[in-house]
Design an enzyme around this catalytic site. Sequence first.
Site, PDB file in Angstrom:
ATOM      1  N   SER A  69       1.745  -9.809  -0.986  1.00  0.00           N
ATOM      2  CA  SER A  69       1.369  -8.399  -0.816  1.00  0.00           C
ATOM      3  C   SER A  69       1.737  -7.813   0.540  1.00  0.00           C
ATOM      4  O   SER A  69       1.940  -6.607   0.658  1.00  0.00           O
ATOM      5  CB  SER A  69      -0.131  -8.228  -1.051  1.00  0.00           C
ATOM      6  N   LYS A  73       0.806  -1.222   0.000  1.00  0.00           N
ATOM      7  CA  LYS A  73       0.000   0.000   0.000  1.00  0.00           C
ATOM      8  C   LYS A  73       0.835   1.265   0.000  1.00  0.00           C
ATOM      9  O   LYS A  73       0.415   2.300  -0.515  1.00  0.00           O
ATOM     10  CB  LYS A  73      -0.960  -0.009   1.186  1.00  0.00           C
ATOM     11  N   GLU A  97      -9.848   7.024   3.641  1.00  0.00           N
ATOM     12  CA  GLU A  97     -10.749   6.116   4.337  1.00  0.00           C
ATOM     13  C   GLU A  97      -9.940   4.865   4.676  1.00  0.00           C
ATOM     14  O   GLU A  97      -8.947   4.558   4.012  1.00  0.00           O
ATOM     15  CB  GLU A  97     -11.923   5.734   3.431  1.00  0.00           C
TER      16      GLU A  97
HETATM   17  C1  LIG Z   1      -5.059  -4.022   1.702  1.00  0.00           C
HETATM   18  C2  LIG Z   1      -4.339  -5.278   1.434  1.00  0.00           C
HETATM   19  C3  LIG Z   1      -4.716  -6.136   0.371  1.00  0.00           C
HETATM   20  C4  LIG Z   1      -5.927  -5.893  -0.481  1.00  0.00           C
HETATM   21  O1  LIG Z   1      -5.912  -4.735  -1.236  1.00  0.00           O
HETATM   22  P1  LIG Z   1      -5.734  -4.758  -2.824  1.00  0.00           P
HETATM   23  O2  LIG Z   1      -6.071  -3.382  -3.226  1.00  0.00           O
HETATM   24  O3  LIG Z   1      -6.650  -5.790  -3.375  1.00  0.00           O
HETATM   25  O4  LIG Z   1      -4.306  -5.114  -3.088  1.00  0.00           O
HETATM   26  C5  LIG Z   1      -3.950  -7.259   0.133  1.00  0.00           C
HETATM   27  N1  LIG Z   1      -2.885  -7.565   0.893  1.00  0.00           N
HETATM   28  C6  LIG Z   1      -2.488  -6.780   1.916  1.00  0.00           C
HETATM   29  C7  LIG Z   1      -1.299  -7.183   2.709  1.00  0.00           C
HETATM   30  C8  LIG Z   1      -3.198  -5.614   2.232  1.00  0.00           C
HETATM   31  O5  LIG Z   1      -2.815  -4.847   3.258  1.00  0.00           O
END
Ligand SMILES: *Cc1c(COP(=O)(O)O)cnc(C)c1O
Length: 406
Positions: free
Chosen positions: A386, A98, A120
């Site tokens: 992610s 993010k 948000e």
């Molecule tokens: C917020 C988040 C997601 C989901 O958000 P996307 O916009 O779909 O990428 C996925 N993995 C992690 C670690 C997150 O913090």
Amino acid sequence: MDIAVNTSGSRYHVDKNGYYGRFGGAYIPEMLYPNVEELRQNYMQILSDTGFQQQFAHLLSDYVGRPSPLYLAQRLSEKYQANIYLKREDLNHTGAHKINNTIGQILLAQRLGKKRIIAETGAGQHGVATATVCALMGMECVVYMGSVDIERQAPNVARMKMLGATVMPATSGSRTLKDATNEAIRDWINNPVDTHYIIGSVVGPHPYPDMVARFQSVISEEIMRQLLEKTGRAYPDYVMACVGGGSNAAGAFFHFLDHEKVQLIPVEAAGKGVNSGFSAATSQLGRPGVIHASKTLLMQTEDGQIVEPHSISAGLDYPGVGPLHAHLFETGRARFLHATDDEALAAAFELTRLEGIIPALESSHALARLGDLALQPDDVVVVCLSGRGDKDMATYIRHLEQFTKS
Ligand SMILES: *Cc1c(COP(=O)(O)O)cnc(C)c1O
């Protein structure tokens, strides 16, 4: 840098009207028009500017810690009989992808002369990433968060406050993410001149989905370069990523969208099962509708009421999906899979024991589908990891005995 790459003529990138096929657009109230229009008119020019790109690249390297490694997971590869690489977004500052987007958007806000940032947040991950870049730049930060979420996510609320942000409770409706978003939009309408709204995924009115995808596209840009270095080929056979709103997936797919030989595998959260009534598998359950000013696939009742989603991972607990993903689903360019809460948990424990990496629960949904791809030994698979699992330890602790044999 490729964040400003010209994508006109592509079947899969946004068109000049802000649509992906029949999805996207900007379904905004009249009063929001000046804010969104200012962004739309300026974002590509700002992203194309050399000075902007240098500043973005500098912060990504020295502040976020990029490039994130592309790691050949040996024991995972042995288990699934293919070459499995993990794109290590979990190693970024603040623990997930993010931050790539919030860095990009705060630099853009500065270029637009904005003094104040609003955002948000649901679980608080995007709120923390926003509060972080506001501290970095010395800018005022207001984060809207449902009052139910404020109670559930105390550590992230504390982080945001420590970073100097004001956390404003949304007390209407179900008092969760959707209500926080409504409050943020109301704030933006009331403060059109000095405020920029940092949206946390590839959702919202055009140009947000494209803008956020471009900031996250650094992920696929690095994958191509790193894969070429390691294997002599820039294009993997598969790219997998979990999908909430879809920003880490959009970033991991971005530079591969027009290379149809690269199979794109988004993985959604099936919760307790796709048809259990407790799910967030939007591509399976959704119908076209408008959410957060964008036409996309949306989980809704017969009369258009949003259905509350469910997932064990707060980051995937969203009733829609970005318009790019709705288009990738409809055209068949991407093959959408889904994983249940239990499957994601099992995959998290598996990765931890095979590789010594505790993943975020969100990322674990992608890992959970590795066994379903009918992989060949020579196949190259990239999984976007992610985020890291620190934030999910309370959930993992509740399942420790179930998954650890003594
Ligand atoms: C917020 C988040 C997601 C989901 O958000 P996307 O916009 O779909 O990428 C996925 N993995 C992690 C670690 C997150 O913090």
